[in-house]
Write a protein that holds these residues in place. Structure first.
Motif, PDB file in Angstrom:
ATOM      1  N   LYS A 103     -17.900 -15.435 -26.569  1.00 45.28           N
ATOM      2  CA  LYS A 103     -17.894 -16.464 -25.517  1.00 45.28           C
ATOM      3  C   LYS A 103     -17.522 -15.754 -24.215  1.00 45.28           C
ATOM      4  CE  LYS A 103     -18.240 -20.486 -27.805  1.00 45.28           C
ATOM      5  NZ  LYS A 103     -19.502 -21.166 -27.746  1.00 45.28           N
ATOM      6  N   VAL A 104     -18.139 -16.186 -23.124  1.00 44.04           N
ATOM      7  CA  VAL A 104     -17.849 -15.541 -21.836  1.00 44.04           C
ATOM      8  C   VAL A 104     -16.919 -16.420 -21.008  1.00 44.04           C
ATOM      9  CG1 VAL A 104     -18.823 -14.647 -19.687  1.00 44.04           C
ATOM     10  CG2 VAL A 104     -20.094 -14.407 -21.830  1.00 44.04           C
ATOM     11  N   PHE A 141     -14.475 -11.107 -20.943  1.00 43.16           N
ATOM     12  CA  PHE A 141     -13.764 -11.622 -19.767  1.00 43.16           C
ATOM     13  C   PHE A 141     -14.232 -10.863 -18.532  1.00 43.16           C
ATOM     14  CE2 PHE A 141     -10.426 -12.463 -16.779  1.00 43.16           C
ATOM     15  CZ  PHE A 141      -9.885 -13.686 -17.139  1.00 43.16           C
ATOM     16  N   VAL A 142     -14.762 -11.610 -17.538  1.00 47.88           N
ATOM     17  CA  VAL A 142     -15.222 -10.988 -16.295  1.00 47.88           C
ATOM     18  C   VAL A 142     -14.610 -11.689 -15.091  1.00 47.88           C
ATOM     19  CG1 VAL A 142     -17.465 -10.245 -17.231  1.00 47.88           C
ATOM     20  CG2 VAL A 142     -17.285 -12.491 -16.165  1.00 47.88           C
ATOM     21  N   GLY A 164     -13.544  -4.961 -13.391  1.00 46.37           N
ATOM     22  CA  GLY A 164     -13.336  -5.394 -12.004  1.00 46.37           C
ATOM     23  C   GLY A 164     -11.858  -5.511 -11.682  1.00 46.37           C
ATOM     24  N   PHE A 165     -11.557  -5.548 -10.404  1.00 43.25           N
ATOM     25  CA  PHE A 165     -10.153  -5.660  -9.978  1.00 43.25           C
ATOM     26  C   PHE A 165     -10.090  -6.125  -8.529  1.00 43.25           C
ATOM     27  CE2 PHE A 165     -11.701  -1.481  -8.964  1.00 43.25           C
ATOM     28  CZ  PHE A 165     -11.204  -1.250  -7.685  1.00 43.25           C
ATOM     29  N   CYS A 166      -8.913  -6.562  -8.125  1.00 43.57           N
ATOM     30  CA  CYS A 166      -8.705  -6.956  -6.726  1.00 43.57           C
ATOM     31  C   CYS A 166      -8.166  -5.761  -5.946  1.00 43.57           C
ATOM     32  CB  CYS A 166      -7.704  -8.109  -6.665  1.00 43.57           C
ATOM     33  SG  CYS A 166      -7.060  -8.345  -4.999  1.00 43.57           S
ATOM     34  N   PRO A 167      -8.905  -5.282  -4.947  1.00 42.87           N
ATOM     35  CA  PRO A 167      -8.457  -4.104  -4.203  1.00 42.87           C
ATOM     36  C   PRO A 167      -7.132  -4.334  -3.475  1.00 42.87           C
ATOM     37  CG  PRO A 167     -10.735  -4.687  -3.636  1.00 42.87           C
ATOM     38  CD  PRO A 167     -10.204  -5.804  -4.475  1.00 42.87           C
ATOM     39  N   THR A 168      -6.843  -5.582  -3.138  1.00 42.99           N
ATOM     40  CA  THR A 168      -5.573  -5.862  -2.438  1.00 42.99           C
ATOM     41  C   THR A 168      -4.394  -5.757  -3.404  1.00 42.99           C
ATOM     42  OG1 THR A 168      -6.704  -7.263  -0.836  1.00 42.99           O
ATOM     43  CG2 THR A 168      -4.333  -7.621  -1.102  1.00 42.99           C
TER      44      THR A 168
END
Ligand code: 13P
Ligand code: SF4
Length: 297
Positions: A103-104, A141-142, A164-168
């Motif tokens: 499941k996504v 998980f995306v 993925g990630f948050c650059p802040t």
């Protein structure tokens, strides 16, 4: 400007919604300020005809999906989210092909196209509940590897994590936290789950921005270390005049996209009724289920 904005708001039948990371002046003029989930819930029950959405693009897009008959405006269409841009629908389709039984779950920080390819959406405040609701299945998980890893750890499961990630939030480092802890011994650390693992491991509480506001208000504690984007401190300070908040990294934990919205741009937005955020009907009809399933939890 404030007077003109108030006049135009009445004329247009508009409401100003703002995310907790907006600059102080924008939060001060907003009718409602909240985290991603609170803003989505507010957008799902609009009585107003027009929304000036002070946040980043995916937030306004989510509002446009939930309220297709309303006019959703963003004061600066260039306010994007680099984390949301890290995964495309095509990349997600490729990942799904590799894991056909999974499941996504997509973090709300994603495009409408990615939501249209996902089973259910989540925010940082309900990610655990959302993933738990899926039962004993494999989970893709995306796009946030940090939020995904945090939830997987909590549930004692292995997720297929997108990178993925948050650059802040990535700029908040464990060494910064340790230095602040030394300077303010015994003070609780409230961190956002978008922080990386070394920072998460040092936190007393991992909370969405809205949960941080509620937690700080309800707590007996008088002082807190805060590991998230700097804008949250406006609400923390104004809602808790007797308490002290120390941002862990005030120089680097600033999201340049959240800061693109200004009071001037809100005024122009209402004057010109721009920029309108819309989602093509074929994508919106597939994405709405993914968001609605989350709101129903
Ligand atoms: P929340 O306000 O939902 O915690 O989200 C944080 C964030 O990074 C939004 O871009
Ligand atoms: Fe995106 Fe991070 Fe900015 Fe939130 S703080 S909008 S996740 S870049």
């Amino acid at each position: 400007m404030e007077e003109q904005i108030q006049d135009l708001k009445r004329q247009r039948g508009a409401i100003i919604l703002a995310h907790n990371y907006q600059i102080d002046e924008v939060q001060a003029i907003a009718d409602f300020t909240g985290d991603s989930l609170e803003l989505s819930r507010r957008a799902a029950q609009l009585s107003e005809e027009v929304v000036v959405f002070c946040g980043v693009h995916f937030m306004a897009e989510t509002a446009a999906i939930l309220a297709p008959e309303k006019t959703i405006l963003i004061p600066d269409p260039n306010a994007g989210c680099p984390m949301a841009d890290m995964v495309t629908a095509e990349q997600l389709r490729a990942l799904k092909a590799k894991h056909p039984d999974a499941k996504v779950v997509c973090y709300v920080n994603s495009s409408a196209e990615v939501k249209a390819e996902s089973d259910i959406c989540c925010t940082s405040s309900n990610a655990i509940k959302v993933c738990e609701s899926l039962g004993d299945v494999e989970i893709v998980f995306v796009p946030d590897r940090n939020l995904g890893a945090f939830v997987a750890e909590k549930l004692g499961k292995e997720f297929i994590l997108y990178n993925g990630f948050c650059p802040t939030h990535e700029r908040i480092r464990d060494v910064d936290v340790l230095a602040m802890k030394e300077k303010h011994p015994g003070v609780q650390l409230l961190a956002h789950p978008e922080c990386n693992k070394p920072v998460r491991d040092l936190a007393d509480q991992l909370l969405s921005t809205g949960q941080m506001c509620h937690y700080a208000k309800a707590s007996e504690e008088k002082e807190f270390l805060i590991a998230t984007e700097l804008g949250i401190n406006y609400r923390l300070r104004t809602e808790n005049p007797g308490k002290k908040f120390h941002p862990v990294n005030p120089d680097r934990a600033v999201c340049p996209n959240m800061k693109k919205i200004t009071v001037e741009k809100i005024l122009w937005s209402l004057q010109d009724m721009k920029e309108r955020v819309t989602v093509p009907a074929d994508i919106a009809t597939r994405a709405v289920g993914c968001i609605q399933r989350m709101l129903d939890i």
